[in-house]
Design a protein around this motif. Structure first.
Motif, mmCIF file in Angstrom:
data_model
loop_
_atom_site.group_PDB
_atom_site.id
_atom_site.type_symbol
_atom_site.label_atom_id
_atom_site.label_comp_id
_atom_site.label_asym_id
_atom_site.label_seq_id
_atom_site.Cartn_x
_atom_site.Cartn_y
_atom_site.Cartn_z
ATOM 1 N N LEU A 195 0.831 -1.207 0.000
ATOM 2 C CA LEU A 195 0.000 0.000 0.000
ATOM 3 C C LEU A 195 0.864 1.255 0.000
ATOM 4 O O LEU A 195 0.568 2.230 -0.693
ATOM 5 C CB LEU A 195 -0.925 0.006 1.226
ATOM 6 N N VAL A 196 1.905 1.205 0.799
ATOM 7 C CA VAL A 196 2.823 2.337 0.926
ATOM 8 C C VAL A 196 4.239 1.783 1.044
ATOM 9 O O VAL A 196 4.449 0.784 1.728
ATOM 10 C CB VAL A 196 2.502 3.185 2.194
ATOM 11 N N LYS A 197 5.182 2.440 0.386
ATOM 12 C CA LYS A 197 6.585 2.037 0.585
ATOM 13 C C LYS A 197 7.506 3.210 0.292
ATOM 14 O O LYS A 197 7.205 4.062 -0.550
ATOM 15 C CB LYS A 197 6.951 0.828 -0.276
ATOM 16 N N LYS A 198 8.616 3.246 1.019
ATOM 17 C CA LYS A 198 9.611 4.300 0.823
ATOM 18 C C LYS A 198 10.971 3.765 1.244
ATOM 19 O O LYS A 198 11.106 3.202 2.325
ATOM 20 C CB LYS A 198 9.259 5.540 1.635
ATOM 21 N N TYR B 200 10.913 0.740 3.789
ATOM 22 C CA TYR B 200 9.878 0.741 4.807
ATOM 23 C C TYR B 200 8.519 0.779 4.107
ATOM 24 O O TYR B 200 8.345 1.516 3.125
ATOM 25 C CB TYR B 200 10.013 1.961 5.727
ATOM 26 N N GLY B 201 7.562 -0.016 4.608
ATOM 27 C CA GLY B 201 6.271 -0.023 3.925
ATOM 28 C C GLY B 201 5.153 -0.617 4.749
ATOM 29 O O GLY B 201 5.349 -1.120 5.862
ATOM 30 N N ILE B 202 3.951 -0.518 4.170
ATOM 31 C CA ILE B 202 2.745 -1.108 4.760
ATOM 32 C C ILE B 202 2.142 -2.041 3.722
ATOM 33 O O ILE B 202 1.842 -1.625 2.590
ATOM 34 C CB ILE B 202 1.719 -0.031 5.157
ATOM 35 N N GLY B 203 2.003 -3.303 4.070
ATOM 36 C CA GLY B 203 1.403 -4.272 3.169
ATOM 37 C C GLY B 203 -0.115 -4.233 3.240
ATOM 38 O O GLY B 203 -0.704 -3.527 4.052
ATOM 39 N N TRP B 204 -0.755 -5.031 2.417
ATOM 40 C CA TRP B 204 -2.223 -5.037 2.362
ATOM 41 C C TRP B 204 -2.831 -6.213 3.135
ATOM 42 O O TRP B 204 -4.036 -6.250 3.366
ATOM 43 C CB TRP B 204 -2.692 -5.108 0.912
ATOM 44 N N LEU B 205 -1.989 -7.166 3.547
ATOM 45 C CA LEU B 205 -2.484 -8.368 4.228
ATOM 46 C C LEU B 205 -2.206 -8.240 5.725
ATOM 47 O O LEU B 205 -1.074 -8.424 6.179
ATOM 48 C CB LEU B 205 -1.776 -9.595 3.648
ATOM 49 N N PRO B 206 -3.229 -7.906 6.532
ATOM 50 C CA PRO B 206 -3.003 -7.564 7.954
ATOM 51 C C PRO B 206 -2.858 -8.774 8.884
ATOM 52 O O PRO B 206 -3.648 -8.988 9.787
ATOM 53 C CB PRO B 206 -4.256 -6.754 8.305
ATOM 54 N N PHE B 207 -1.797 -9.569 8.647
ATOM 55 C CA PHE B 207 -1.559 -10.739 9.485
ATOM 56 C C PHE B 207 -0.246 -10.653 10.248
ATOM 57 O O PHE B 207 0.296 -11.654 10.667
ATOM 58 C CB PHE B 207 -1.560 -12.016 8.633
#
Length: 445
Positions: free
Chosen positions: A49-52, A59-66
């Motif tokens: 979803l987000v990465k930098k 660093y990032g945020i994935g879409w699968l919240p596990f």
């Protein structure tokens, strides 16, 4: 709106726990000069979803919240990226570090989870204290559900010990009795010890009302009437039942129990109406009922009367925070006994994200939120301690073996073990999700 609030609290709690857990790996890895390739909140198969990228780390945020992960160069991890491992080890890779450093990196997340739980419990102790229902205030004993009776409890019991330790709090006792080898109660003036019946435990775990298999006793007062013997005989809302066939009745559970033995039978009820004692003749149904709903607001009032709040100054708050962390961790370990018990079949009641979301308060309740987060942090620590390849405990097991023997585990063994672990964890995830979906379809949430 309620569901959105529950989802928000769930995601916030998981995000805090995952970021801090992975930070527990990230910081010692940096300290020991390992190269960190990725630091992710949630998983990112195919896309994020987000990465930098900052420096050498993405660093990032994935879409699968596990959960989340830290990808450390030179380490066999969930990504199963082994191409780098075919090259000679570099000084900045995980595999080139001494075993004791690798062990610290692996256990860092578990350590942070335990410290976090301790810190949260300490903060709760200081800010609001501990609120619980004191079993010593159940002056007339307990009233038990059908499932509680199957487990071996009886109406009027005073719970005094669980596995030899004093039982003080209703909240912890409700869980501890399901995990106990022995429960000791005061029954008719005598101490009675028994092993909880596994059939009863299985029913409690499978029941929607499992949390309330014990309540404080309350008087039988008519709240509602349905078409049936009671209404036809003239029983009225507000009537307090004080006798049955000449026997004094004090509590709703006494009335229910006595009526169950008088099926399709004429009985005499003594009721108190506006301060006046009246006798009403009624014939019970074939189920041993008379057709009225009890005033359960009296049950709520009775349970509220047992509520106690314990306040703490700083040092006792810290000490009690540690105790609560150990209690949470111990409870997770004990629950495995239920999971794999052939009779109880606790695995049938395993819940995943949907079940956890349902546990969250329907309105923002920060005390409940932080209490849940502390408990869940201890649970994550326990889960990651399990010596399963793919989890921190699996990596720690192999590293510990190396420390003891002085010989590293062959790279191929690590890769195969990681593959087996990933497959196992994926299968477990499918089982948990399947359980959640089944419960939604069957209306068991």
């Amino acid at each position: 709106m309620e569901l959105a609030t529950q989802i928000f609290q769930f995601i916030l709690s998981i995000s805090i726990l995952v970021v801090l857990h992975e930070l527990g790996h990230f910081l010692p890895a940096k300290w020991f000069k390992c190269r960190i390739e990725k630091f992710y909140l949630f998983f990112d198969p195919w896309f994020s979803l987000v990465k930098k990228k900052i420096g050498e780390t993405e660093y990032g945020i994935g879409w699968l919240p596990f959960g989340g992960y830290v990808k450390i160069a030179g380490m066999v991890d969930e990504s199963m990226d082994t191409e780098q491992l075919k090259q000679p080890a570099q000084p900045w890779e995980f595999r080139s570090k001494p075993a004791w450093q690798r062990l610290i990196i692996m256990l860092g997340g578990i350590f942070v989870n335990l410290v976090l739980a301790w810190a949260i419990y300490t903060g709760l102790n200081l800010s609001v204290g501990e609120k619980y229902h004191d079993l010593s205030k159940f002056q007339n004993g307990i009233s038990v559900s059908e499932e509680g009776a199957m487990m071996g409890l009886r109406n009027g019991d005073h719970i005094i010990k669980i596995d030899g330790k004093p039982a003080e709090r209703l909240e912890t006792s409700l869980i501890n009795m399901l995990l106990a080898n022995e429960v000791t109660v005061l029954r008719d003036g005598k101490e009675v010890s028994f092993k909880p019946n596994e059939d009863g435990i299985a029913h409690i775990l499978g029941a929607k009302t499992a949390k309330s298999y014990i309540v404080n006793r309350f008087a039988p007062v008519v709240d509602t009437l349905i078409a049936g013997p009671a209404k036809a005989a003239g029983l009225q809302v507000g009537d307090k039942i004080v006798g049955l066939d000449g026997k004094k009745i004090n509590f709703q559970d006494e009335l229910t129990q006595d009526l169950s033995s008088k099926k399709n039978t004429p009985v005499q009820l003594e009721v108190l109406r506006n301060g006046e004692l009246k006798t009403i003749a009624i014939t019970t149904t074939k189920e041993g009922k008379i057709g009225f709903g009890a005033d359960f607001s009296l049950a709520q009032k009775a349970i509220e009367e047992t509520e106690t709040t314990k306040s703490y100054s700083f040092l006792p708050a810290v000490g009690r925070g540690f105790e609560r962390t150990v209690e949470s961790l111990t409870m997770q370990i004990k629950q495995f006994k239920l999971m794999f018990n052939k009779k109880i079949k606790g695995y049938k009641n395993v819940g995943g994200p949907i079940a956890i979301i349902k546990m969250m308060p329907k309105e923002i309740d920060w005390i409940a939120f932080w209490s849940f987060t502390a408990m869940f942090s201890a649970w994550l620590a326990f889960l990651n301690l399990l010596p399963i390849p793919g989890l921190d405990g699996g990596h720690a097991l192999f590293t510990t073996w190396e420390l003891i023997t002085g010989k590293p585990v062959p790279q191929k063994v690590l890769e195969n073990a990681q593959m087996i672990g990933v497959i196992f964890l994926l299968g477990l995830m499918l089982l948990i999700f399947g359980s959640d979906i089944y419960k939604v379809i069957a209306g068991k949430f």
